[in-house]
Design a protein around this motif. Sequence first.
Motif, mmCIF file in Angstrom:
data_model
loop_
_atom_site.group_PDB
_atom_site.id
_atom_site.type_symbol
_atom_site.label_atom_id
_atom_site.label_comp_id
_atom_site.label_asym_id
_atom_site.label_seq_id
_atom_site.Cartn_x
_atom_site.Cartn_y
_atom_site.Cartn_z
ATOM 1 N N ALA A 40 -17.365 43.340 -93.751
ATOM 2 C CA ALA A 40 -16.940 44.748 -93.701
ATOM 3 C C ALA A 40 -17.961 45.654 -94.385
ATOM 4 C CB ALA A 40 -15.566 44.904 -94.346
ATOM 5 N N GLU A 41 -18.494 45.202 -95.516
ATOM 6 C CA GLU A 41 -19.508 46.006 -96.223
ATOM 7 C C GLU A 41 -20.794 46.091 -95.415
ATOM 8 O OE1 GLU A 41 -21.395 48.364 -99.091
ATOM 9 O OE2 GLU A 41 -19.292 47.985 -98.626
ATOM 10 N N ARG A 43 -21.032 45.930 -92.173
ATOM 11 C CA ARG A 43 -20.726 46.841 -91.054
ATOM 12 C C ARG A 43 -20.778 48.290 -91.532
ATOM 13 N NH1 ARG A 43 -15.205 46.127 -87.935
ATOM 14 N NH2 ARG A 43 -16.289 44.397 -86.976
ATOM 15 N N ARG A 44 -20.170 48.549 -92.709
ATOM 16 C CA ARG A 44 -20.164 49.915 -93.261
ATOM 17 C C ARG A 44 -21.589 50.434 -93.460
ATOM 18 N NH1 ARG A 44 -20.639 52.781 -97.644
ATOM 19 N NH2 ARG A 44 -21.216 51.090 -99.041
ATOM 20 N N ARG A 45 -22.507 49.536 -93.810
ATOM 21 C CA ARG A 45 -23.906 49.903 -94.037
ATOM 22 C C ARG A 45 -24.743 49.843 -92.765
ATOM 23 N NH1 ARG A 45 -25.720 49.437 -99.565
ATOM 24 N NH2 ARG A 45 -23.965 48.994 -100.922
ATOM 25 N N ASN A 46 -24.100 49.608 -91.617
ATOM 26 C CA ASN A 46 -24.779 49.525 -90.313
ATOM 27 C C ASN A 46 -25.828 48.416 -90.261
ATOM 28 O OD1 ASN A 46 -23.363 51.658 -89.012
ATOM 29 N ND2 ASN A 46 -24.546 53.087 -90.256
ATOM 30 N N ALA A 76 -19.013 42.503 -85.905
ATOM 31 C CA ALA A 76 -19.634 42.306 -87.212
ATOM 32 C C ALA A 76 -21.104 41.934 -87.019
ATOM 33 C CB ALA A 76 -18.900 41.206 -87.980
#
Length: 86
Positions: A40-41, A43-46, A76
């Motif tokens: 998730a982190e 993904r959040r950071r692309n 992901a």
Amino acid sequence: MHESDYAIAYALRQGFPAQWFIALPSSALSTREEAPVVLAELRRRNVRSFLLVTSDYHTARARRIYLAAERAMAGAPAMRTGSGPR
């Protein structure tokens, strides 16, 4: 200090550049709990791909867990695996 801080400090002492690492403290107690948090982190950071480094005996298991978490989270980042220092 969290486990991620110790791991980064070790990698820096081995000569790896600091900009390669991001501390991600979490309360996860297992790889199965940790995988969705890490993905998730990322993904959040692309982040589009990442290298999962672990011990020789844990690589296959960690790979299976992260791949299952990636499937569950559709979209992901893609993972590569590698063993850590011996």
